[in-house]
Design a protein around this motif. Structure first.
Motif, PDB file in Angstrom:
ATOM      1  N   SER A  28     -12.779  -1.716  11.836  1.00 45.80           N
ATOM      2  CA  SER A  28     -11.807  -2.214  11.540  1.00 45.80           C
ATOM      3  C   SER A  28     -11.272  -3.607  12.198  1.00 45.80           C
ATOM      4  O   SER A  28     -11.038  -4.448  11.443  1.00 45.80           O
ATOM      5  CB  SER A  28     -10.335  -1.109  11.648  1.00 45.80           C
ATOM      6  N   ARG A  66     -14.972   1.963   8.023  1.00 44.10           N
ATOM      7  CA  ARG A  66     -13.970   1.216   7.398  1.00 44.10           C
ATOM      8  C   ARG A  66     -13.610   1.770   5.966  1.00 44.10           C
ATOM      9  O   ARG A  66     -12.252   1.887   5.485  1.00 44.10           O
ATOM     10  CB  ARG A  66     -14.027  -0.132   7.337  1.00 44.10           C
ATOM     11  N   LEU A  67     -14.820   2.326   5.357  1.00 40.85           N
ATOM     12  CA  LEU A  67     -14.539   2.823   4.258  1.00 40.85           C
ATOM     13  C   LEU A  67     -13.837   4.371   4.361  1.00 40.85           C
ATOM     14  O   LEU A  67     -12.992   4.520   3.532  1.00 40.85           O
ATOM     15  CB  LEU A  67     -16.239   3.287   3.652  1.00 40.85           C
ATOM     16  N   ASP A  73      -9.823   3.223   4.591  1.00 39.09           N
ATOM     17  CA  ASP A  73      -9.554   2.707   3.397  1.00 39.09           C
ATOM     18  C   ASP A  73      -9.314   3.752   2.457  1.00 39.09           C
ATOM     19  O   ASP A  73      -8.301   3.840   1.825  1.00 39.09           O
ATOM     20  CB  ASP A  73     -10.445   1.649   3.042  1.00 39.09           C
ATOM     21  N   ALA A  77      -5.814   5.274   0.783  1.00 46.76           N
ATOM     22  CA  ALA A  77      -5.497   5.192  -0.527  1.00 46.76           C
ATOM     23  C   ALA A  77      -5.506   6.661  -1.167  1.00 46.76           C
ATOM     24  O   ALA A  77      -5.330   6.663  -2.301  1.00 46.76           O
ATOM     25  CB  ALA A  77      -6.439   4.360  -1.145  1.00 46.76           C
ATOM     26  N   ASP A 112      -8.320   8.309  -1.546  1.00 47.94           N
ATOM     27  CA  ASP A 112      -9.410   8.249  -2.308  1.00 47.94           C
ATOM     28  C   ASP A 112     -10.056   9.518  -2.205  1.00 47.94           C
ATOM     29  O   ASP A 112     -11.123   9.440  -1.449  1.00 47.94           O
ATOM     30  CB  ASP A 112     -10.045   7.213  -2.103  1.00 47.94           C
ATOM     31  N   SER A 116      -4.572  -8.259   0.982  1.00 48.87           N
ATOM     32  CA  SER A 116      -5.351  -6.740   0.969  1.00 48.87           C
ATOM     33  C   SER A 116      -6.655  -7.044   0.345  1.00 48.87           C
ATOM     34  O   SER A 116      -7.007  -8.341  -0.170  1.00 48.87           O
ATOM     35  CB  SER A 116      -4.397  -5.868  -0.034  1.00 48.87           C
ATOM     36  N   ASP A 117      -7.674  -6.135   0.328  1.00 42.80           N
ATOM     37  CA  ASP A 117      -8.813  -5.962  -0.067  1.00 42.80           C
ATOM     38  C   ASP A 117      -8.905  -5.772  -1.529  1.00 42.80           C
ATOM     39  O   ASP A 117      -7.829  -5.215  -1.967  1.00 42.80           O
ATOM     40  CB  ASP A 117      -9.851  -4.802   0.541  1.00 42.80           C
ATOM     41  N   LYS A 167      -9.847  -3.806  -4.463  1.00 42.03           N
ATOM     42  CA  LYS A 167     -10.459  -2.692  -4.874  1.00 42.03           C
ATOM     43  C   LYS A 167     -10.353  -2.274  -6.304  1.00 42.03           C
ATOM     44  O   LYS A 167     -11.498  -1.877  -6.751  1.00 42.03           O
ATOM     45  CB  LYS A 167      -9.800  -1.315  -4.104  1.00 42.03           C
ATOM     46  N   GLY A 201     -14.301  -3.597   0.285  1.00 40.42           N
ATOM     47  CA  GLY A 201     -14.500  -3.440   1.758  1.00 40.42           C
ATOM     48  C   GLY A 201     -14.854  -4.592   2.547  1.00 40.42           C
ATOM     49  O   GLY A 201     -14.991  -4.499   3.608  1.00 40.42           O
ATOM     50  N   ALA A 249     -12.459  -9.323   3.231  1.00 38.78           N
ATOM     51  CA  ALA A 249     -11.662  -8.240   3.570  1.00 38.78           C
ATOM     52  C   ALA A 249     -11.425  -8.044   5.151  1.00 38.78           C
ATOM     53  O   ALA A 249     -12.361  -7.552   5.804  1.00 38.78           O
ATOM     54  CB  ALA A 249     -12.264  -6.964   3.082  1.00 38.78           C
ATOM     55  N   SER A 265      -8.837  -6.632   7.615  1.00 38.08           N
ATOM     56  CA  SER A 265      -7.494  -5.569   7.583  1.00 38.08           C
ATOM     57  C   SER A 265      -6.766  -5.703   8.998  1.00 38.08           C
ATOM     58  O   SER A 265      -5.479  -5.635   8.953  1.00 38.08           O
ATOM     59  CB  SER A 265      -7.885  -4.289   7.446  1.00 38.08           C
TER      60      SER A 265
END
Lengths: 313, 523
Positions: free
Chosen positions: A259, A268-269, A272, A276, A278, B34-35, B37, B197, B233, B235
């Motif tokens: 990050s 990071r995935l 993220d 979110a 996900d 923001s990224d 997505k 990402g 990206a 953050s």
């Protein structure tokens, strides 16, 4: 040996099953609604409900689990709620930066920590020993992101030797790859240098007091051979254990490092995906990490027999 | 510098040299808020997807720097004397990124998909009788009754923007994400280089035909002066600023307010106030549960709070905020403070009096605080302090923003996972009138979270939608504000501005409600 490996591999099945159930349930029980996140601020309640229905999140949890587990058995991790990609594609695209970072970090950590630990043991009680142990305390105490920011300030902003952030694949050139990976790897390695150096010092100190070391010295063996051939090899089992655990812990550590340094890896995935909500991606990444943990543990156990012939499977 | 330092610097420069691209192509590297997505700007209202939309899609109309509606893809249009029939003719030479011409059929399909999803679009389509393509370049819209929403809707500047897509793409169910990213805008999405990402890459669309007029706001000639734009990206805000200071990126969309002084100190950095409308902080009460199911309790909010305390606590620098009682944003044609007299001035005695009249029993109200978005974190503690002075008991519950997002759509009682108050911010371009503004919508269950329910407010919104005359529209807006004084669908807490930071090599940043990359140059 083959039977032992097979037994261990079979034992991973219930572990992964438990992980799968726990991850699935925990995600559903924690607050969060991917549909509301996807829909955005301007969306009406109707639109959010529609998205929820499209994602299958309006189904009972058991039905959702059944669908996911069914896909998983067929080798399908599902599709990300957000990215128009399968989870498998996402993970494959992110695995190289994470493995590269982990590999370079461990290379730095082991190549610095083991000699330092051996040196500290050999010079026990001297200022060298105190320096190494002092560094260990520092390494344990300072958060990775603080080390990262400090290194960025000195080497990227002030001196301009390396980029502030980003990642370049090794296939695009080794120079750029190393240039971008060196700061995050050094930042991340500090804590592992501290851990491995401390363990190496303790193990080697213990071994240096053994009779066979005294015998080697009495025979006139040179100190370098005594240290690295006799002492270090016999002290290797706990050191290998720590290195192995370090690799496993590293997967957690990369979350922060990736990050800070904007490295598009699995860490990071994961962040993220969690932010979110996900679900398919979080579930797959955690399952993958579990497999890696199990594999590393198996690897550590097998490595013991290389250093200690008395250990047989 | 010692010899060793020099050698190491030289090695670093050599390594860096291997990273450089072709010498004459101009690449601009940006870090956005923001990224990216999701890449379907109709499927979601997320602002980053809107920004992406402006890169690769074009619009039929657009707002210029003054907020006036100007034709964009449309060459000309005619309006029948009864204002019920509009005929639109597209410009010559408009092409999709695959080289095929843009047709009227494509535009009709795009408007339908947008209208099925966007709140203003949905309202607009209730006025539309028929919408047909007459030939390849012309389409006709026949209305059931007059409305001022048609042209404004087609020029809507913020989420969801009515971007034009090829018919084959626009025919996609609006609740399913598109998978074909063919647009007709000044930049083309490089799908092979898009790594969520990591980065998203756009290259100049060489066959784009800009309008002849100079660029102004979101209107005028969209001349792409950059060959390639990369949105990276990053953050971590500190790292984004570090990258800008080190010259690794050229453009930072939303630097954190507390890092702006750091950027101001560096002479190689420019801060551009690109969006004069800025953003608007908002407090939303939950109308369906106690105590805010009672209008008196909601009115007490209007009396207990004041805008300056919120703006000071979150933005701090008066250069970047404005106390503004106009519900539909200061600096716009519909700005008016009518109906807001005596409100938002922290009149705690009046607040307590209203609470007594509302029969408030002292049950703590649940105030949601987002802790991970710097722009929002400090709002809730200010609200808690002011509301407690105004006679409320407040239970501030902290969590990450996504938890707030998922919790705010729950209709449960506050002590069972629901909520009473939450704070957010709107891009001002999304709240320019009563039809656009999601929080003014008082259509009960169909309204946004908080679910206000007021037939009079809905009638005023309908009146506004039907009214094409700007002067009469303003009168309706003032009536809305008078009604808002009673109904209090939400409380607006002032405007604030976030500049774009660029290196001094970058010029041509346009003043617009959304960040756009045409007209921009890099030396």
């Amino acid at each position: 040996m083959a039977a032992y490996i097979l037994r261990r591999l079979l034992a991973t099945i219930p572990v992964l099953l438990i992980v799968a159930v726990l991850v699935f349930l925990m995600l559903r029980l924690t607050p969060g609604d991917p549909a509301a996140v996807i829909a955005g601020d301007n969306a009406s309640t109707e639109q959010i409900d529609l998205i929820r229905s499209r994602l299958g999140l309006d189904q009972p949890i058991l039905v959702q689990f059944g669908i996911w587990a069914g896909h998983l058995l067929g080798g399908n991790f599902g599709e990300s709620f957000f990215f128009k990609k399968t989870v498998a594609e996402l993970i494959l695209g992110r695995i190289e930066p994470t493995l590269s970072l982990a590999f370079v970090t461990m290379v730095i950590a082991v190549s610095v920590a083991v000699p330092l630990g051996v040196l500290a043991a050999y010079k026990q009680g001297t200022w060298i020993d105190r320096m190494v142990m002092g560094f260990s305390v520092f390494g344990f105490s300072v958060p990775i992101f603080v080390v990262g920011y400090a290194l960025i300030y000195v080497f990227a902003i002030t001196l301009g030797w390396v980029p502030v952030q980003g990642y370049q694949s090794i296939s695009a050139g080794f120079g750029g790859f190393l240039q971008r990976l060196i700061l995050p790897a050094v930042s991340l390695s500090v804590i592992y240098i501290a851990l491995i150096a401390r363990m190496t010092r303790a193990s080697v100190t213990e071994v240096l007091g053994e009779d066979y070391v005294r015998t080697a010295r009495a025979k006139g063996q040179v100190e370098r051979i005594i240290l690295f051939r006799h002492a270090l090899k016999n002290a290797a089992v706990p050191i290998v254990t720590v290195i192995g655990l370090g690799i496993a812990l590293l997967l957690g550590g990369v979350v922060v490092t990736e990050s800070v340094f904007a490295i598009p890896g699995l860490g990071r995935l994961t962040v993220d995906a969690v932010l979110a909500r996900d679900y398919p991606t979080i579930q797959a990444v955690i399952l993958l990490f579990s497999v890696i943990y199990v594999a590393i543990n198996l690897g550590i156990d097998l490595a013991y027999s290389l250093f200690d012939p008395r250990i047989r499977y | 510098m010692t010899f060793r330092l020099k050698m190491m610097s030289a090695a670093a420069v050599l390594l860096a040299g291997t990273l450089a691209g072709p010498a004459n192509a101009v690449t601009l590297k940006a870090v956005m808020h923001s990224d990216v997505k999701i890449v379907d700007p109709i499927w979601t209202t997320a602002y980053i997807v809107r920004n992406h939309g402006y890169m690769i899609y074009d619009t039929l109309f657009a707002l210029d720097e003054k907020g006036e509606i100007k034709p964009q893809m449309v060459e000309r249009y005619t309006e029948s004397p009864d204002k019920l029939t509009y005929v639109f003719t597209l410009r010559d030479g408009l092409l999709w990124h695959d080289g095929k011409p843009v047709t009227a059929e494509d535009c009709v399909a795009s408007i339908k998909r947008w209208g099925a999803k966007d709140a203003l679009g949905q309202k607009l389509l209730t006025f539309v009788d028929t919408m047909t393509a007459d030939d390849a370049k012309t389409f006709t819209v026949k209305l059931k009754s007059t409305t001022g929403l048609l042209l404004f809707g087609l020029a809507k500047p913020s989420s969801n923007v009515p971007f034009m897509m090829p018919k084959r793409v626009a025919d996609t169910d609006p609740n399913t994400q598109i998978s074909d990213f063919t647009g007709s805008g000044p930049f083309v999405l490089k799908t092979d280089e898009w790594k969520p990402g990591d980065k998203i890459v756009y290259v100049k669309f060489d066959k784009y035909k800009p309008r002849a007029e100079p660029a102004s706001g979101l209107a005028g000639g969209k001349v792409a002066k950059l060959d390639r734009v990369e949105w990276l990206a990053v953050s971590d805000q500190q790292q984004a600023v570090n990258s800008l200071l080190a010259g690794e990126i050229d453009y930072l969309e939303q630097p954190a307010t507390d890092l702006i002084p750091l950027l101001k100190e560096d002479k190689s950095i420019k801060l551009v106030d690109y969006n004069p409308l800025g953003l608007q902080y908002t407090l939303r009460p939950n109308h369906i549960i106690k105590p805010f199911d009672n209008p008196k309790a909601r009115q007490a909010l209007m009396y207990a709070l004041n805008q300056k305390d919120f703006l000071e606590a979150t933005i701090g620098n008066p250069d970047y905020y404005k106390v503004c009682k106009a519900l539909f944003v200061c600096g716009t044609p519909l700005a008016s403070e009518k109906g807001m007299e005596g409100l938002l001035e922290s009149n705690f005695a009046k607040s307590k009096e209203l609470l007594k009249e509302a029969g408030y029993d002292g049950t703590p109200i649940v105030l949601l605080q987002s802790t991970d978005l710097a722009a929002l974190t400090n709002l809730a503690p200010v609200a808690k302090q002011l509301l407690e002075k105004g006679g409320f008991k407040v239970d501030m519950q902290s969590s990450d923003w996504q938890t707030v997002v998922s919790r705010r759509v729950r209709r449960d009682p506050a002590n069972a996972g629901g909520w009473n108050l939450m704070l957010t911010s709107w891009v001002s371009a999304d709240v320019l009138n009563p039809v656009m503004s999601g929080f003014v919508n008082a259509s009960c269950d169909k309204a946004a979270f908080g679910w206000p329910c007021d037939a009079q407010m809905e009638k005023l919104r309908d009146d506004f939608a039907r009214e094409p005359d700007p002067a009469k529209q303003k009168a309706i807006v003032e009536a809305v504000q008078m009604r808002q004084r009673e109904e209090v669908t939400h409380v607006h807490l002032g405007q604030y501005y976030v500049p774009i930071a660029t290196t001094s090599k970058v010029s041509g940043v346009l003043t617009a409600p959304a960040p756009v990359f045409w007209n921009m140059e890099k030396k």
